[in-house]
Write an enzyme that holds these catalytic residues in place. Sequence first.
Site, PDB file in Angstrom:
ATOM      1  CB  THR A  79      40.956  36.911  38.862  1.00 27.46           C
ATOM      2  OG1 THR A  79      41.053  38.337  39.095  1.00 27.46           O
ATOM      3  CG2 THR A  79      39.489  36.529  38.761  1.00 27.46           C
ATOM      4  CB  CYS A  80      45.752  36.682  42.629  1.00 28.84           C
ATOM      5  SG  CYS A  80      45.548  35.019  43.316  1.00 28.84           S
TER       6      CYS A  80
END
Length: 313
Positions: A79-80
Amino acid sequence: MSQTIATAPPPAPPNLLQLADKTNSHTPQRQKPQLEECLWAVDHPELQKACFLARICTTRRPKSCTYYNVNSILQVGPTCGLTAVSMLLGGVLPPTVLLQEAKERHYTYNGEMFSAYNLFQLICDYLPIINDDNNNNNTIDDNSLPCKLNANDTDSRQNTTAATTTTTTPQQQTAVHQRPIECQMHEGRLNCAKVRDALRQGACLFVPYDPDFNHSPCLKSGHKAHWALIIGYLITDNDEFYVIARHGKAKNLAVWSLQSLSDSNANLIEFAQPKGYPDCDFLLPPGGIGGNLGLRERAIIVKGLPLETTTIS
């Protein structure tokens, strides 16, 4: 018969250093810096450590350095990009909430954001959380792509000072600028006059790149594609341009060459299944990460942010 009475020996003279410590017990004592290099940033330990590790400005202070005081948030899962958005929003919306929204929009399966345009749209829609009244100027270079918030280009130049170290509060930022928040999609190489000027004027950038083992930019053809939030810049005494970054895989502040980040961003040409997720499906845009809707030579510029900044010059 005489009686001898034993007496205690006289007390030893007080240690002068101890006496001095007691005398000045109410005077704040400056702690010895943990690092012996980059001492110009001793009052900013995170920045000092980042420059020390990157071997930047180890003996001489930079010509200029400005960055937003954005707190780190560690990502959970791939989920960067969503975590970077949450950082910019001050954690008001956690990555889990943004993940649910991105899934409902069919932008992602697991949190991956391999389309810069999808992340751009998400950022546009949630920028009002930062400043409800300053959200009218959000633009995209390709007019064929949808965007909820319509575009006008405005100047976002910051009012800088000559002080050695200054901190600007959100209230001061709003009072000084009174300008709309702008969100723009950048297409092309990062190391260009447009991006450098935007950073000097106080912009933040969302940039996809390939991280090395220490998370610094490298060239792996997009196999490690990762989003970073650029929160400031640093110019060395010999005019080298660096960016100050946060990302979801480390708590530490990072300082990278703009040129190396630009090269890494331009090498994002193909997707590779992450080793940590061998059985997961990932959502790729038409044309893949190297296509027009992907990540290669794409970045998102956000201007006019009423956030607290630190400036060293």
